[in-house]
Design an enzyme around this catalytic site. Sequence first.
Site, PDB file in Angstrom:
ATOM      1  N   ASP A 126      48.334 136.604 -38.806  1.00 14.54           N
ATOM      2  CA  ASP A 126      49.376 136.367 -39.804  1.00 14.54           C
ATOM      3  C   ASP A 126      48.741 136.472 -41.200  1.00 14.54           C
ATOM      4  OD1 ASP A 126      52.347 134.659 -39.702  1.00 14.54           O
ATOM      5  OD2 ASP A 126      51.259 134.776 -41.603  1.00 14.54           O
ATOM      6  N   GLN A 182      64.099 132.272 -38.913  1.00 18.17           N
ATOM      7  CA  GLN A 182      63.446 133.575 -38.775  1.00 18.17           C
ATOM      8  C   GLN A 182      63.568 134.356 -40.081  1.00 18.17           C
ATOM      9  OE1 GLN A 182      65.162 136.173 -35.791  1.00 18.17           O
ATOM     10  NE2 GLN A 182      63.288 137.393 -35.619  1.00 18.17           N
ATOM     11  N   HIS A 242      58.925 137.830 -32.971  1.00 15.48           N
ATOM     12  CA  HIS A 242      57.494 137.529 -33.054  1.00 15.48           C
ATOM     13  C   HIS A 242      57.228 136.134 -32.526  1.00 15.48           C
ATOM     14  CE1 HIS A 242      59.426 136.669 -36.941  1.00 15.48           C
ATOM     15  NE2 HIS A 242      58.582 135.651 -37.087  1.00 15.48           N
ATOM     16  N   HIS A 245      54.696 133.068 -32.766  1.00 15.59           N
ATOM     17  CA  HIS A 245      53.617 132.477 -33.565  1.00 15.59           C
ATOM     18  C   HIS A 245      52.666 131.725 -32.635  1.00 15.59           C
ATOM     19  CE1 HIS A 245      55.463 132.679 -37.695  1.00 15.59           C
ATOM     20  NE2 HIS A 245      56.598 132.639 -37.020  1.00 15.59           N
TER      21      HIS A 245
HETATM   22  P1  AMP Z   1      59.099 133.837 -39.544  1.00 15.30           P
HETATM   23  O1  AMP Z   1      59.272 132.968 -40.756  1.00 15.30           O
HETATM   24  O2  AMP Z   1      59.138 133.058 -38.245  1.00 15.30           O
HETATM   25  O3  AMP Z   1      60.039 135.019 -39.547  1.00 15.30           O
HETATM   26  O4  AMP Z   1      57.620 134.389 -39.595  1.00 15.30           O
HETATM   27  C1  AMP Z   1      57.241 135.555 -40.258  1.00 15.30           C
HETATM   28  C2  AMP Z   1      55.745 135.520 -40.368  1.00 15.30           C
HETATM   29  O5  AMP Z   1      55.298 136.803 -40.775  1.00 15.30           O
HETATM   30  C3  AMP Z   1      55.234 134.510 -41.396  1.00 15.30           C
HETATM   31  O6  AMP Z   1      54.350 133.580 -40.768  1.00 15.30           O
HETATM   32  C4  AMP Z   1      54.515 135.392 -42.416  1.00 15.30           C
HETATM   33  O7  AMP Z   1      53.366 134.769 -42.931  1.00 15.30           O
HETATM   34  C5  AMP Z   1      54.170 136.624 -41.598  1.00 15.30           C
HETATM   35  N1  AMP Z   1      54.000 137.854 -42.363  1.00 15.30           N
HETATM   36  C6  AMP Z   1      54.817 138.320 -43.344  1.00 15.30           C
HETATM   37  N2  AMP Z   1      54.363 139.513 -43.786  1.00 15.30           N
HETATM   38  C7  AMP Z   1      53.263 139.805 -43.054  1.00 15.30           C
HETATM   39  C8  AMP Z   1      52.344 140.893 -43.044  1.00 15.30           C
HETATM   40  N3  AMP Z   1      52.463 141.953 -43.871  1.00 15.30           N
HETATM   41  N4  AMP Z   1      51.308 140.868 -42.164  1.00 15.30           N
HETATM   42  C9  AMP Z   1      51.172 139.825 -41.321  1.00 15.30           C
HETATM   43  N5  AMP Z   1      51.990 138.760 -41.289  1.00 15.30           N
HETATM   44  C10 AMP Z   1      53.020 138.746 -42.143  1.00 15.30           C
END
Ligand code: AMP
Length: 135
Positions: free
Chosen positions: A29, A90, A96, A98
């Site tokens: 992440d 989300q 995804h 976590h």
């Molecule tokens: P969610 O809030 O459950 O949709 O989680 C989205 C996750 O994607 C968050 O933990 C972000 O930190 C992560 N994220 C957003 N952009 C990127 C990126 N470019 N590369 C890796 N992780 C990312």
Amino acid sequence: MDCIFCKIVSGEIPAKILSKTSQSISFLDAFPLAKGHVLVIPKNHHQKIQDMSSDENADLFSLVHKIISRVDSLTGSTLLAVHNGKDAGQEVPHVHVHLVPRSSSDSAGAIHNMFDSELKLTESEIDELHHKLKD
Ligand code: AMP
Ligand code: ZN
């Protein structure tokens, strides 16, 4: 499709990829909640778990199963979380999982800490839900 995770799958934007299968990938992440915060995603774009085929789902969770012991070795405990839909928190609308290393000194606590108050359901509400959700 302007999806950040689809762009990671295609290589259009960089990511610290950890492992790939035919249908899933895992990577660090970019805004970690803890050292070793990992995401596991299907390569195909789906917003919700139930939108994936059962084959994709099995592949995704077999990759979670492979990576979890590596993540878990960092602190000895791991939070697994899926925000399945916008109102569930989300932010990226591509499935995804976590994997967040946890420790007794972090501030996250138990799942009940996510909500301000506990629900008190009547027996008939419980029966209605049971009837609605069971096989
Ligand atoms: P969610 O809030 O459950 O949709 O989680 C989205 C996750 O994607 C968050 O933990 C972000 O930190 C992560 N994220 C957003 N952009 C990127 C990126 N470019 N590369 C890796 N992780 C990312
Ligand atoms: Zn996507």
